[in-house]
Scaffold this motif. Sequence first.
Motif, PDB file in Angstrom:
ATOM      1  N   LEU A   1       0.861  -1.181   0.000  1.00 24.39           N
ATOM      2  CA  LEU A   1       0.000   0.000   0.000  1.00 24.39           C
ATOM      3  C   LEU A   1       0.894   1.226   0.000  1.00 24.39           C
ATOM      4  O   LEU A   1       1.724   1.383   0.903  1.00 24.39           O
ATOM      5  CB  LEU A   1      -0.908  -0.010   1.233  1.00 24.39           C
ATOM      6  CG  LEU A   1      -1.690   1.264   1.532  1.00 24.39           C
ATOM      7  CD1 LEU A   1      -2.649   1.592   0.402  1.00 24.39           C
ATOM      8  CD2 LEU A   1      -2.458   1.124   2.848  1.00 24.39           C
ATOM      9  N   ASP A   2       0.750   2.052  -1.013  1.00 27.85           N
ATOM     10  CA  ASP A   2       1.523   3.285  -1.123  1.00 27.85           C
ATOM     11  C   ASP A   2       0.593   4.468  -0.874  1.00 27.85           C
ATOM     12  O   ASP A   2      -0.438   4.594  -1.526  1.00 27.85           O
ATOM     13  CB  ASP A   2       2.144   3.423  -2.522  1.00 27.85           C
ATOM     14  CG  ASP A   2       3.068   2.276  -2.873  1.00 27.85           C
ATOM     15  OD1 ASP A   2       2.897   1.678  -3.955  1.00 27.85           O
ATOM     16  OD2 ASP A   2       3.962   1.982  -2.051  1.00 27.85           O
ATOM     17  N   ILE A   3       1.011   5.322   0.037  1.00 26.30           N
ATOM     18  CA  ILE A   3       0.289   6.580   0.246  1.00 26.30           C
ATOM     19  C   ILE A   3       1.206   7.687  -0.246  1.00 26.30           C
ATOM     20  O   ILE A   3       2.271   7.931   0.336  1.00 26.30           O
ATOM     21  CB  ILE A   3      -0.098   6.779   1.722  1.00 26.30           C
ATOM     22  CG1 ILE A   3      -0.830   5.538   2.249  1.00 26.30           C
ATOM     23  CG2 ILE A   3      -0.989   8.008   1.873  1.00 26.30           C
ATOM     24  CD1 ILE A   3      -1.183   5.598   3.727  1.00 26.30           C
ATOM     25  N   ARG A   4       0.811   8.325  -1.311  1.00 21.62           N
ATOM     26  CA  ARG A   4       1.727   9.233  -2.015  1.00 21.62           C
ATOM     27  C   ARG A   4       1.996  10.507  -1.238  1.00 21.62           C
ATOM     28  O   ARG A   4       3.122  10.998  -1.202  1.00 21.62           O
ATOM     29  CB  ARG A   4       1.163   9.563  -3.386  1.00 21.62           C
ATOM     30  CG  ARG A   4       1.142   8.365  -4.321  1.00 21.62           C
ATOM     31  CD  ARG A   4       0.847   8.739  -5.741  1.00 21.62           C
ATOM     32  NE  ARG A   4      -0.468   9.348  -5.904  1.00 21.62           N
ATOM     33  CZ  ARG A   4      -0.992   9.668  -7.066  1.00 21.62           C
ATOM     34  NH1 ARG A   4      -0.317   9.463  -8.178  1.00 21.62           N
ATOM     35  NH2 ARG A   4      -2.190  10.208  -7.138  1.00 21.62           N
ATOM     36  N   SER A   5       0.992  11.060  -0.644  1.00 23.66           N
ATOM     37  CA  SER A   5       1.153  12.313   0.093  1.00 23.66           C
ATOM     38  C   SER A   5       0.231  12.268   1.309  1.00 23.66           C
ATOM     39  O   SER A   5      -0.890  12.786   1.269  1.00 23.66           O
ATOM     40  CB  SER A   5       0.809  13.502  -0.801  1.00 23.66           C
ATOM     41  OG  SER A   5       1.004  14.736  -0.110  1.00 23.66           O
ATOM     42  N   PRO A   6       0.708  11.628   2.365  1.00 22.47           N
ATOM     43  CA  PRO A   6      -0.166  11.431   3.528  1.00 22.47           C
ATOM     44  C   PRO A   6      -0.619  12.747   4.143  1.00 22.47           C
ATOM     45  O   PRO A   6       0.181  13.678   4.333  1.00 22.47           O
ATOM     46  CB  PRO A   6       0.721  10.649   4.501  1.00 22.47           C
ATOM     47  CG  PRO A   6       1.796  10.066   3.664  1.00 22.47           C
ATOM     48  CD  PRO A   6       2.021  11.012   2.543  1.00 22.47           C
ATOM     49  N   GLY A   7      -1.903  12.785   4.455  1.00 19.70           N
ATOM     50  CA  GLY A   7      -2.448  13.912   5.198  1.00 19.70           C
ATOM     51  C   GLY A   7      -2.786  13.474   6.606  1.00 19.70           C
ATOM     52  O   GLY A   7      -2.761  12.287   6.931  1.00 19.70           O
ATOM     53  N   LEU A   8      -3.103  14.440   7.448  1.00 16.84           N
ATOM     54  CA  LEU A   8      -3.422  14.113   8.838  1.00 16.84           C
ATOM     55  C   LEU A   8      -4.622  13.166   8.920  1.00 16.84           C
ATOM     56  O   LEU A   8      -4.706  12.322   9.817  1.00 16.84           O
ATOM     57  CB  LEU A   8      -3.691  15.399   9.627  1.00 16.84           C
ATOM     58  CG  LEU A   8      -2.518  16.375   9.724  1.00 16.84           C
ATOM     59  CD1 LEU A   8      -2.930  17.621  10.489  1.00 16.84           C
ATOM     60  CD2 LEU A   8      -1.306  15.716  10.377  1.00 16.84           C
ATOM     61  N   GLY A   9      -5.518  13.288   7.978  1.00 16.63           N
ATOM     62  CA  GLY A   9      -6.702  12.443   7.958  1.00 16.63           C
ATOM     63  C   GLY A   9      -6.427  11.006   7.559  1.00 16.63           C
ATOM     64  O   GLY A   9      -7.312  10.158   7.658  1.00 16.63           O
ATOM     65  N   ASP A  10      -5.212  10.727   7.126  1.00 13.51           N
ATOM     66  CA  ASP A  10      -4.851   9.359   6.746  1.00 13.51           C
ATOM     67  C   ASP A  10      -4.296   8.562   7.906  1.00 13.51           C
ATOM     68  O   ASP A  10      -3.997   7.365   7.760  1.00 13.51           O
ATOM     69  CB  ASP A  10      -3.828   9.385   5.606  1.00 13.51           C
ATOM     70  CG  ASP A  10      -4.387  10.015   4.344  1.00 13.51           C
ATOM     71  OD1 ASP A  10      -3.614  10.670   3.609  1.00 13.51           O
ATOM     72  OD2 ASP A  10      -5.603   9.868   4.095  1.00 13.51           O
ATOM     73  N   ALA A  11      -4.166   9.187   9.045  1.00 13.78           N
ATOM     74  CA  ALA A  11      -3.733   8.458  10.232  1.00 13.78           C
ATOM     75  C   ALA A  11      -4.795   7.441  10.603  1.00 13.78           C
ATOM     76  O   ALA A  11      -5.973   7.785  10.775  1.00 13.78           O
ATOM     77  CB  ALA A  11      -3.503   9.427  11.388  1.00 13.78           C
ATOM     78  N   ALA A  12      -4.397   6.186  10.674  1.00 18.01           N
ATOM     79  CA  ALA A  12      -5.367   5.101  10.888  1.00 18.01           C
ATOM     80  C   ALA A  12      -4.608   3.792  11.041  1.00 18.01           C
ATOM     81  O   ALA A  12      -3.389   3.731  10.901  1.00 18.01           O
ATOM     82  CB  ALA A  12      -6.330   4.998   9.702  1.00 18.01           C
ATOM     83  N   MET A  13      -5.370   2.737  11.304  1.00 21.02           N
ATOM     84  CA  MET A  13      -4.840   1.382  11.224  1.00 21.02           C
ATOM     85  C   MET A  13      -5.105   0.881   9.816  1.00 21.02           C
ATOM     86  O   MET A  13      -6.224   1.020   9.296  1.00 21.02           O
ATOM     87  CB  MET A  13      -5.540   0.478  12.237  1.00 21.02           C
ATOM     88  CG  MET A  13      -5.129  -0.974  12.141  1.00 21.02           C
ATOM     89  SD  MET A  13      -3.474  -1.249  12.771  1.00 21.02           S
ATOM     90  CE  MET A  13      -3.838  -1.369  14.523  1.00 21.02           C
ATOM     91  N   TYR A  14      -4.090   0.307   9.186  1.00 19.90           N
ATOM     92  CA  TYR A  14      -4.250  -0.267   7.850  1.00 19.90           C
ATOM     93  C   TYR A  14      -4.128  -1.779   7.971  1.00 19.90           C
ATOM     94  O   TYR A  14      -3.114  -2.306   8.434  1.00 19.90           O
ATOM     95  CB  TYR A  14      -3.230   0.328   6.886  1.00 19.90           C
ATOM     96  CG  TYR A  14      -3.557   1.778   6.591  1.00 19.90           C
ATOM     97  CD1 TYR A  14      -3.078   2.801   7.398  1.00 19.90           C
ATOM     98  CD2 TYR A  14      -4.413   2.108   5.542  1.00 19.90           C
ATOM     99  CE1 TYR A  14      -3.425   4.125   7.161  1.00 19.90           C
ATOM    100  CE2 TYR A  14      -4.764   3.428   5.293  1.00 19.90           C
ATOM    101  CZ  TYR A  14      -4.271   4.426   6.113  1.00 19.90           C
ATOM    102  OH  TYR A  14      -4.633   5.730   5.889  1.00 19.90           O
ATOM    103  N   LEU A  15      -5.184  -2.431   7.556  1.00 21.53           N
ATOM    104  CA  LEU A  15      -5.276  -3.875   7.671  1.00 21.53           C
ATOM    105  C   LEU A  15      -5.187  -4.523   6.300  1.00 21.53           C
ATOM    106  O   LEU A  15      -5.861  -4.107   5.362  1.00 21.53           O
ATOM    107  CB  LEU A  15      -6.621  -4.268   8.311  1.00 21.53           C
ATOM    108  CG  LEU A  15      -6.835  -3.839   9.756  1.00 21.53           C
ATOM    109  CD1 LEU A  15      -8.308  -3.899  10.105  1.00 21.53           C
ATOM    110  CD2 LEU A  15      -6.032  -4.708  10.711  1.00 21.53           C
ATOM    111  N   CYS A  16      -4.362  -5.532   6.218  1.00 19.54           N
ATOM    112  CA  CYS A  16      -4.288  -6.368   5.023  1.00 19.54           C
ATOM    113  C   CYS A  16      -5.049  -7.659   5.320  1.00 19.54           C
ATOM    114  O   CYS A  16      -5.017  -8.168   6.453  1.00 19.54           O
ATOM    115  CB  CYS A  16      -2.828  -6.660   4.705  1.00 19.54           C
ATOM    116  SG  CYS A  16      -2.551  -7.827   3.351  1.00 19.54           S
TER     117      CYS A  16
END
Lengths: 114, 110
Positions: free
Chosen positions: A76-91
């Motif tokens: 999973l690539d996040i190109r330009s993380p913003g504050l709203g992208d803070a989270a748990m990422y589950l595969c």
Amino acid sequence: DAMVIQNPRYQVTQFGKPVTLSCSQTLNHNVMYWYQQKSSQAPKLLFHYYDKDFNNEADTPDNFQSRRPNTSFCFLDIRSPGLGDAAMYLCATSRVGGGPYEQYFGPGTRLTVT
Amino acid sequence: GQQVMQIPQYQHVQEGEDFTTYCNSSTTLSNIQWYKQRPGGHPVFLIQLVKSGEVKKQKRLTFQFGEAKKNSSLHITATQTTDVGTYFCAATHNDYKLSFGAGTTVTVRA
């Protein structure tokens, strides 16, 4: 034991700095999924790979991309993380054909954006 | 995808008591799955229900699928501290994708 592995378990990145999360599986499942889960919410599907076929959810921002170089790995690539992208990422993974079958989740990567 | 509504959002239970969480859909579901997520953990599959009126039990957990396949429930008897967590129902579509309910977060008073 067959399993779904996610690295790293915790990731801190700066606002706007690209970040990559990884997932690997030893289950040999056809489908690999990426979910975003924020506090006290259900997992939200971002996209999935059915073998090599990429399937994006309609409301997944363009900021999120994925790669699956082989059956075992997915990124999973996040190109330009913003504050709203803070989270748990589950595969997660599942097999298909004659199902439906349960999904197997990895332990997740908790992303912090500073 | 198929949407499922889950209630209640929070359930505070005295240890030893029973409780039930409900999952409802406006459309007929082909099947439904239940997952449990412990605090700080990841969702873990509990069970899948496929047949109309199906009832399955796992020790103190009883899962039901409605006759019309539009609702499902999870009933836990004699709640223990190990039951703490969030329980999600999830409807499947396209044979493998899941649409999760909002979840019921269970806390237990000793």
